[in-house]
Structure formats: structure tokens, C-alpha cells
Write a protein that holds these residues in place. Structure first.
Motif, short mmCIF file in Angstrom:
data_model
loop_
_atom_site.label_atom_id
_atom_site.label_comp_id
_atom_site.label_asym_id
_atom_site.label_seq_id
_atom_site.Cartn_x
_atom_site.Cartn_y
_atom_site.Cartn_z
N LEU A 1 -6.11 -52.48 46.66
CA LEU A 1 -5.53 -53.20 47.79
C LEU A 1 -6.38 -53.03 49.05
N HIS A 2 -7.08 -51.87 49.17
CA HIS A 2 -7.92 -51.67 50.35
C HIS A 2 -9.05 -52.68 50.37
N ARG A 3 -9.65 -52.92 49.21
CA ARG A 3 -10.73 -53.91 49.15
C ARG A 3 -10.17 -55.31 49.40
N VAL A 4 -9.02 -55.61 48.78
CA VAL A 4 -8.41 -56.94 48.97
C VAL A 4 -8.08 -57.16 50.44
N SER A 5 -7.49 -56.12 51.10
CA SER A 5 -7.13 -56.28 52.52
C SER A 5 -8.39 -56.40 53.38
N GLY A 6 -9.48 -55.77 52.97
CA GLY A 6 -10.75 -55.90 53.70
C GLY A 6 -11.27 -57.33 53.64
N VAL A 7 -11.16 -57.94 52.45
CA VAL A 7 -11.63 -59.33 52.30
C VAL A 7 -10.73 -60.27 53.11
N ILE A 8 -9.39 -60.02 53.07
CA ILE A 8 -8.47 -60.86 53.86
C ILE A 8 -8.81 -60.74 55.34
N THR A 9 -9.08 -59.51 55.80
CA THR A 9 -9.42 -59.30 57.21
C THR A 9 -10.71 -60.03 57.57
N PHE A 10 -11.67 -59.99 56.65
CA PHE A 10 -12.97 -60.66 56.89
C PHE A 10 -12.76 -62.16 57.10
N VAL A 11 -11.96 -62.78 56.20
CA VAL A 11 -11.70 -64.22 56.32
C VAL A 11 -10.90 -64.49 57.61
N ALA A 12 -9.95 -63.57 57.90
CA ALA A 12 -9.07 -63.76 59.06
C ALA A 12 -9.84 -63.76 60.37
N VAL A 13 -10.92 -62.99 60.44
CA VAL A 13 -11.70 -62.91 61.69
C VAL A 13 -12.14 -64.32 62.10
N GLY A 14 -12.60 -65.12 61.13
CA GLY A 14 -13.03 -66.50 61.42
C GLY A 14 -11.88 -67.33 61.96
N TYR B 1 -2.72 -52.39 56.87
CA TYR B 1 -2.97 -51.61 55.64
C TYR B 1 -4.42 -51.14 55.59
N HIS B 2 -5.35 -52.07 55.93
CA HIS B 2 -6.78 -51.71 55.85
C HIS B 2 -7.11 -50.56 56.80
N VAL B 3 -6.55 -50.61 58.00
CA VAL B 3 -6.85 -49.55 58.97
C VAL B 3 -6.22 -48.22 58.52
N VAL B 4 -4.93 -48.28 58.07
CA VAL B 4 -4.24 -47.04 57.68
C VAL B 4 -4.98 -46.38 56.51
N VAL B 5 -5.29 -47.16 55.47
CA VAL B 5 -5.97 -46.58 54.31
C VAL B 5 -7.43 -46.24 54.65
N GLY B 6 -8.01 -47.00 55.58
CA GLY B 6 -9.36 -46.67 56.05
C GLY B 6 -9.38 -45.30 56.72
N VAL B 7 -8.36 -45.04 57.58
CA VAL B 7 -8.28 -43.73 58.24
C VAL B 7 -8.06 -42.63 57.19
N ARG B 8 -7.22 -42.94 56.18
CA ARG B 8 -7.01 -41.97 55.07
C ARG B 8 -8.34 -41.62 54.41
N HIS B 9 -9.16 -42.68 54.17
CA HIS B 9 -10.48 -42.48 53.57
C HIS B 9 -11.35 -41.58 54.43
N LEU B 10 -11.37 -41.90 55.74
CA LEU B 10 -12.23 -41.15 56.66
C LEU B 10 -11.78 -39.70 56.74
N LEU B 11 -10.43 -39.48 56.72
CA LEU B 11 -9.92 -38.10 56.75
C LEU B 11 -10.35 -37.33 55.50
C1 HEM Z 1 -12.91 -56.86 61.03
C2 HEM Z 1 -12.52 -55.72 60.56
C3 HEM Z 1 -12.82 -55.23 59.16
C4 HEM Z 1 -13.27 -55.89 58.06
C5 HEM Z 1 -13.61 -57.36 57.89
C6 HEM Z 1 -13.39 -54.90 57.00
C7 HEM Z 1 -13.80 -55.17 55.70
C8 HEM Z 1 -13.95 -54.25 54.71
C9 HEM Z 1 -14.24 -54.51 53.33
C10 HEM Z 1 -14.43 -55.91 52.72
C11 HEM Z 1 -14.31 -53.34 52.69
C12 HEM Z 1 -14.51 -53.14 51.18
C13 HEM Z 1 -15.88 -52.67 50.85
C14 HEM Z 1 -15.87 -52.35 49.36
O1 HEM Z 1 -14.84 -52.02 48.79
O2 HEM Z 1 -16.94 -52.42 48.78
C15 HEM Z 1 -14.10 -52.29 53.64
C16 HEM Z 1 -14.12 -50.95 53.37
C17 HEM Z 1 -13.77 -49.97 54.27
N1 HEM Z 1 -13.21 -50.15 55.51
FE1 HEM Z 1 -13.10 -51.91 56.48
N2 HEM Z 1 -13.02 -53.68 57.48
C18 HEM Z 1 -12.64 -53.82 58.79
C19 HEM Z 1 -12.15 -52.88 59.64
C20 HEM Z 1 -12.01 -51.55 59.33
C21 HEM Z 1 -11.43 -50.57 60.21
C22 HEM Z 1 -10.88 -50.84 61.63
C23 HEM Z 1 -11.47 -49.40 59.58
C24 HEM Z 1 -10.97 -48.12 60.18
C25 HEM Z 1 -10.41 -47.21 59.59
C26 HEM Z 1 -12.10 -49.63 58.25
C27 HEM Z 1 -12.36 -48.68 57.29
C28 HEM Z 1 -12.95 -48.92 56.07
C29 HEM Z 1 -13.37 -47.88 55.14
C30 HEM Z 1 -13.27 -46.37 55.34
C31 HEM Z 1 -13.90 -48.55 54.02
C32 HEM Z 1 -14.53 -47.91 52.76
C33 HEM Z 1 -13.52 -47.63 51.71
C34 HEM Z 1 -14.17 -47.08 50.46
O3 HEM Z 1 -15.08 -46.25 50.55
O4 HEM Z 1 -13.71 -47.47 49.37
N3 HEM Z 1 -12.39 -50.97 58.14
N4 HEM Z 1 -13.87 -52.86 54.87
#
Ligand code: HEM
Length: 155
Positions: A55-68, A109-119
């Protein structure tokens, strides 16, 4: 063993020969003979950590599309008074509000789980399966709360 292959009517002679050769070779000794063949995805249960990761990857892709989309709406609203009115009317529809709520939920979700990752990366969270399961569940709960707040903000 040879006899049991011969009893199988569906095997051709070359197939029987190959199986006999396999049995006498390293392949027959090292590869598990009764390998699992059931790849029915509905019977496979993912651990919560795997679901959180996907879901973290899916939410990252949704966020990427949403920026546009968000930058386009922002640009439209800042372009002129008419542009602002058009952007306001676009944003007032139920479907668009629903999409915005989904975008905000994905971002939360992406930010919360991203912070979890960074921690975890910084060593503040233990990298064991139990700790990962606990932090993934906590992340889900925080996201649900943020998602409800996002709904209140949008509607
Ligand atoms: C415009 C905002 C953002 C976009 C478009 C974005 C997009 C993405 C995408 C697509 C991935 C998946 C990479 C992969 O799985 O190969 C990713 C991973 C990640 N994102 Fe973001 N992200 C954004 C903001 C943030 C923010 C604000 C955080 C802060 C916590 C964050 C933390 C992370 C982390 C830690 C990963 C790596 C997770 C891993 O190692 O599996 N991201 N991001």
C-alpha cells in the motif's frame, strides 16, 4: 520407482526416460519432488507488514499522479477571477470531492508509513517481525483518523 512411471499411461517413452535420468542425477536428489503447485492467490495470506509495504508503494504512485492534478487546479484558480470560479465549481462536485478525499487519504498513509520507515532506518523502531506488525497496525489506525479528518476538511 521406474515401475510407477511406466504405470502412468499419460507419460511418453522419452518422458519416462528423462524422469529416470533425473532420478539418477543431482536434480532428482536436491530438488524437492513434491513441489507446491497451488498458486491460487485467494488462498495466500499476506502478513500485515507486506500489505503495509504494498500500500505504501500504491499510495506513492497515487500521490505522484495527484501532484499533477493539484498543481493544475491551483494554477487554474490563480490564473484569473474566472479561473478561480471555474476551479471552485470543479471542486464543489461530489465525485471530485471524493477523489480529493482519496488523494488526501493516500498522502496521509504515505507520510505516516514513510515516517515509520525512516524511524526503522534510523534505528528508533526495532526491525523484527513483531515490531513491524505492531508499527504497521499503529500506522493503519493513525491513517484512519487522518482520513476521517480529511473527509471533514473536504466536505
Ligand atoms: C509528492 C510527494 C511524494 C511522492 C510523489 C512520493 C512517491 C513515492 C513512491 C512512488 C515511492 C515508492 C518507491 C518504491 O517503492 O520503489 C515512495 C517511497 C517512499 N516514500 Fe514517498 N512520496 C512522496 C512524499 C513522501 C513523504 C512526504 C515522505 C515522508 C515521510 C515519503 C517517504 C517515503 C519513503 C521512506 C519511501 C521508501 C519506502 C521503502 O523503502 O520501501 N514520501 N515515495
Amino acid at each position: 520407482m521406474t515401475q510407477s512411471y511406466r504405470n502412468r499411461r499419460c507419460l511418453t517413452r522419452p518422458q519416462i526416460r528423462r524422469r529416470e535420468q533425473n532420478n539418477n542425477s543431482i536434480v532428482g536428489k536436491t530438488v524437492k519432488k513434491q513441489r507446491p503447485v497451488n498458486l491460487d492467490l485467494t488462498t495466500i495470506r499476506f502478513p500485515v507488514t507486506a500489505i503495509a509495504s504494498i500500500l505504501h508503494r500504491v499510495s506513492g504512485v497515487i500521490t505522484f499522479v495527484a501532484v499533477g492534478i493539484l498543481l493544475w487546479i491551483l494554477g487554474l484558480s490563480l490564473s484569473s477571477q474566472e479561473g478561480f470560479l471555474v476551479a471552485s465549481s470543479i471542486m464543489s462536485g461530489f465525485f471530485v470531492k471524493f477523489i480529493m478525499w482519496g488523494i488526501l487519504t493516500a498522502l496521509a498513509y504515505h507520510v505516516v508509513v514513510g515516517v515509520r520507515h525512516l524511524l526503522m532506518d534510523a534505528g528508533y523502531l526495532e526491525e523484527s517481525f513483531e515490531a513491524g506488525t505492531r508499527s504497521a497496525n499503529v500506522s493503519f489506525v493513525i491513517t484512519v483518523v487522518l482520513s476521517i479528518l480529511a473527509g471533514v476538511l473536504v466536505w
